[in-house]
Design a protein around this motif. Structure first.
Motif, mmCIF file in Angstrom:
data_model
loop_
_atom_site.group_PDB
_atom_site.id
_atom_site.type_symbol
_atom_site.label_atom_id
_atom_site.label_comp_id
_atom_site.label_asym_id
_atom_site.label_seq_id
_atom_site.Cartn_x
_atom_site.Cartn_y
_atom_site.Cartn_z
ATOM 1 N N THR A 1 0.825 -1.209 0.000
ATOM 2 C CA THR A 1 0.000 0.000 0.000
ATOM 3 C C THR A 1 0.859 1.259 0.000
ATOM 4 N N GLY A 2 2.024 1.185 -0.632
ATOM 5 C CA GLY A 2 2.931 2.330 -0.646
ATOM 6 C C GLY A 2 3.614 2.491 0.705
ATOM 7 N N ILE A 3 4.202 3.658 0.967
ATOM 8 C CA ILE A 3 4.849 3.916 2.254
ATOM 9 C C ILE A 3 4.310 5.237 2.792
ATOM 10 N N GLU A 4 3.525 5.116 3.846
ATOM 11 C CA GLU A 4 2.838 6.258 4.450
ATOM 12 C C GLU A 4 3.850 7.322 4.930
ATOM 13 N N GLY A 5 3.659 8.539 4.481
ATOM 14 C CA GLY A 5 4.444 9.648 5.017
ATOM 15 C C GLY A 5 5.877 9.739 4.530
ATOM 16 N N ARG A 6 6.269 8.894 3.586
ATOM 17 C CA ARG A 6 7.641 8.937 3.069
ATOM 18 C C ARG A 6 7.628 8.846 1.547
ATOM 19 N N ASP A 7 8.570 9.539 0.924
ATOM 20 C CA ASP A 7 8.782 9.338 -0.505
ATOM 21 C C ASP A 7 9.533 8.026 -0.691
ATOM 22 N N TRP A 8 9.217 7.310 -1.738
ATOM 23 C CA TRP A 8 9.875 6.004 -1.925
ATOM 24 C C TRP A 8 10.075 5.663 -3.390
ATOM 25 N N GLU A 9 11.037 4.775 -3.577
ATOM 26 C CA GLU A 9 11.485 4.383 -4.915
ATOM 27 C C GLU A 9 11.840 2.901 -4.876
ATOM 28 N N THR A 10 11.080 2.112 -5.607
ATOM 29 C CA THR A 10 11.439 0.698 -5.747
ATOM 30 C C THR A 10 12.537 0.572 -6.793
ATOM 31 N N CYS A 11 13.674 -0.043 -6.409
ATOM 32 C CA CYS A 11 14.682 -0.343 -7.414
ATOM 33 C C CYS A 11 14.578 -1.819 -7.779
ATOM 34 N N MET A 12 14.772 -2.097 -9.062
ATOM 35 C CA MET A 12 14.527 -3.467 -9.538
ATOM 36 C C MET A 12 15.393 -3.809 -10.740
ATOM 37 N N THR A 13 15.783 -5.078 -10.791
ATOM 38 C CA THR A 13 16.525 -5.585 -11.943
ATOM 39 C C THR A 13 15.558 -6.040 -13.035
ATOM 40 N N MET A 14 16.056 -6.127 -14.277
ATOM 41 C CA MET A 14 15.244 -6.694 -15.368
ATOM 42 C C MET A 14 15.438 -8.211 -15.460
ATOM 43 N N ASN A 15 16.616 -8.685 -15.023
ATOM 44 C CA ASN A 15 16.832 -10.127 -14.912
ATOM 45 C C ASN A 15 17.123 -10.406 -13.436
ATOM 46 N N ASP A 16 18.135 -11.176 -13.080
ATOM 47 C CA ASP A 16 18.370 -11.445 -11.661
ATOM 48 C C ASP A 16 19.678 -10.874 -11.147
ATOM 49 N N THR A 17 20.235 -9.925 -11.865
ATOM 50 C CA THR A 17 21.492 -9.314 -11.432
ATOM 51 C C THR A 17 21.464 -7.820 -11.712
ATOM 52 N N TRP A 18 22.241 -7.067 -10.925
ATOM 53 C CA TRP A 18 22.398 -5.625 -11.187
ATOM 54 C C TRP A 18 23.572 -5.439 -12.151
ATOM 55 N N GLY A 19 24.743 -5.956 -11.749
ATOM 56 C CA GLY A 19 25.912 -5.902 -12.618
ATOM 57 C C GLY A 19 25.849 -7.012 -13.662
ATOM 58 N N TYR A 20 26.427 -6.758 -14.835
ATOM 59 C CA TYR A 20 26.321 -7.675 -15.974
ATOM 60 C C TYR A 20 26.831 -9.091 -15.671
ATOM 61 N N LYS A 21 26.016 -10.086 -16.018
ATOM 62 C CA LYS A 21 26.417 -11.498 -16.001
ATOM 63 C C LYS A 21 26.096 -12.060 -17.374
ATOM 64 N N SER A 22 27.095 -12.687 -17.991
ATOM 65 C CA SER A 22 26.943 -13.109 -19.383
ATOM 66 C C SER A 22 25.826 -14.130 -19.576
ATOM 67 N N TYR A 23 25.505 -14.893 -18.509
ATOM 68 C CA TYR A 23 24.591 -16.031 -18.689
ATOM 69 C C TYR A 23 23.259 -15.866 -17.949
ATOM 70 N N ASP A 24 22.964 -14.676 -17.469
ATOM 71 C CA ASP A 24 21.661 -14.462 -16.820
ATOM 72 C C ASP A 24 20.633 -14.091 -17.879
ATOM 73 N N ASP A 25 19.795 -15.063 -18.220
ATOM 74 C CA ASP A 25 18.781 -14.839 -19.261
ATOM 75 C C ASP A 25 17.375 -14.779 -18.687
ATOM 76 N N ASN A 26 17.290 -14.608 -17.380
ATOM 77 C CA ASN A 26 15.959 -14.662 -16.754
ATOM 78 C C ASN A 26 15.273 -13.296 -16.794
ATOM 79 N N TRP A 27 15.004 -12.846 -18.013
ATOM 80 C CA TRP A 27 14.461 -11.504 -18.201
ATOM 81 C C TRP A 27 12.977 -11.439 -17.865
ATOM 82 N N LYS A 28 12.580 -10.398 -17.151
ATOM 83 C CA LYS A 28 11.158 -10.102 -16.975
ATOM 84 C C LYS A 28 10.620 -9.660 -18.332
ATOM 85 N N SER A 29 9.345 -9.965 -18.570
ATOM 86 C CA SER A 29 8.746 -9.514 -19.824
ATOM 87 C C SER A 29 8.472 -8.015 -19.743
ATOM 88 N N THR A 30 8.335 -7.405 -20.916
ATOM 89 C CA THR A 30 7.962 -5.985 -20.961
ATOM 90 C C THR A 30 6.644 -5.776 -20.216
#
Ligand code: JFZ
Length: 315
Positions: A236-265
């Motif tokens: 339900t969001g975060i009451e009384g605070r500004d917030w930002e969800t950070c998220m990966t598109m696959n399962d890593t932040w930094g590049y991994k050559s073999y991570d193909d677990n991409w979220k769909s558009t």
């Protein structure tokens, strides 16, 4: 809840960029795939400092095109970019006078990676932020290591005083970032070993950039401007605070050559709508390669998001 957050609240959508030397091994050490997020390979593989430093010689991102990256973000409907100026491996992507462990001194590329992106972003009306790992540093002596006491680590080269590390590296580099790169956002991370006394000199530097937005990860009791739910959307969001969800598109932040677990558009778009409907921002990550390219599956998804934005009048 103050005025300097006005642009940020309107922005809703930003690009997170995790880029660094970990893109050279790209998830593989001694012929083995190392589990977990790619930018943690030094810690997960217990790679000795001297050996990890060898990756710098292989870091020559000649295909880096900051104009194209900023254009990609802009066309996806993103309004700001936050890039790793220094991650936990301690390597600075900007020329730093505090160390030789930086892009200028340790790599064949030699040129600043951060300021050209700041300029490309601003040229397009985008805001610009820098991620800075203030506590964890797996290269400079005394830097914090998650799960270790002060002075701990996996290499004798890690030994040293955390307070000395803060004084010699974290404080001067934060000052360099704020006075030279002049970001709109400073994104602290993993406040291991931080106390109020240790955080204060870093917190005091924020005054160098009037209007600077900071997150809640400095430590020492400082709350910053924004909450940073990681890889999830608060129901339900975060009451009384500004917030930002950070998220990966696959399962890593930094590049991994073999991570193909991409979220769909579609999943990414639903996340964006879900977050915005609850009053938050979405900071969506890309992990460029050591040559300086954003992986094609990420580009495709960002372009498809842009198509949707244009249909719906928000880009
Ligand atoms: C941190 C980093 O260690 C990681 O490499 C990446 O940069 C990410 C964005 O931030 O990881 C975290 C930090 C906080 C939480 C989880 C992972 N948390 O609060 O749940």
């Amino acid at each position: 809840s103050s005025d300097h957050l006005e642009w940020w609240r309107d922005a809703k959508f930003g690009m997170f960029i995790h880029w660094g030397l970990y893109a050279v091994p790209a998830g593989v050490y001694e012929g083995k795939q190392i589990e977990g997020i790619g930018e943690w390979i030094m810690q997960r593989g217990k790679i000795p400092v001297a050996e990890y430093q060898g990756y710098a010689k292989g870091f020559n991102p000649v295909k880096y095109n900051p104009e194209a990256w900023a254009e990609l973000a802009k066309n996806a409907g993103m309004k700001y970019i936050v890039i790793t100026a220094k991650h936990h491996d301690g390597f600075a992507l900007f020329p730093s006078d505090a160390t030789e462990w930086d892009i200028a001194d340790a790599t064949p590329y030699k040129k600043d990676l951060i300021t050209p992106l700041a300029e490309a972003a601003r040229h397009r009306g985008l805001k610009f932020g820098t991620y800075y790992s203030q506590a964890q540093d797996w290269t400079h002596p005394g830097g914090a290591k998650a799960g270790s006491k002060e002075g701990g680590g996996w290499d004798d080269a890690h030994k040293g005083s955390f307070d000395e590390y803060l004084k010699k590296i974290a404080v001067p580099q934060t000052r360099e970032i704020l006075t030279r790169i002049k970001p709109d956002i400073l994104w602290w991370d993993t406040p291991h070993l931080m106390t109020p006394e240790r955080a204060k000199p870093l917190h005091d530097l924020i005054a160098l950039r009037p209007g600077l937005i900071t997150n809640n990860r400095l430590g020492g009791g400082y709350k910053g401007d924004t909450e940073t739910p990681e890889q999830h959307i608060p129901a339900t969001g975060i009451e009384g605070r500004d917030w930002e969800t950070c998220m990966t598109m696959n399962d890593t932040w930094g590049y991994k050559s073999y991570d193909d677990n991409w979220k769909s558009t579609e999943v990414i778009l639903r996340n964006l709508i879900d977050i915005v409907s609850k009053g938050g921002n979405y900071l969506l990550n890309v992990g460029p390669t050591a040559e300086g390219e954003i992986p094609e599956p990420s580009i495709q998804r960002l372009q498809q998001l842009g198509d949707w934005m244009k249909l719906n009048g928000s880009a």
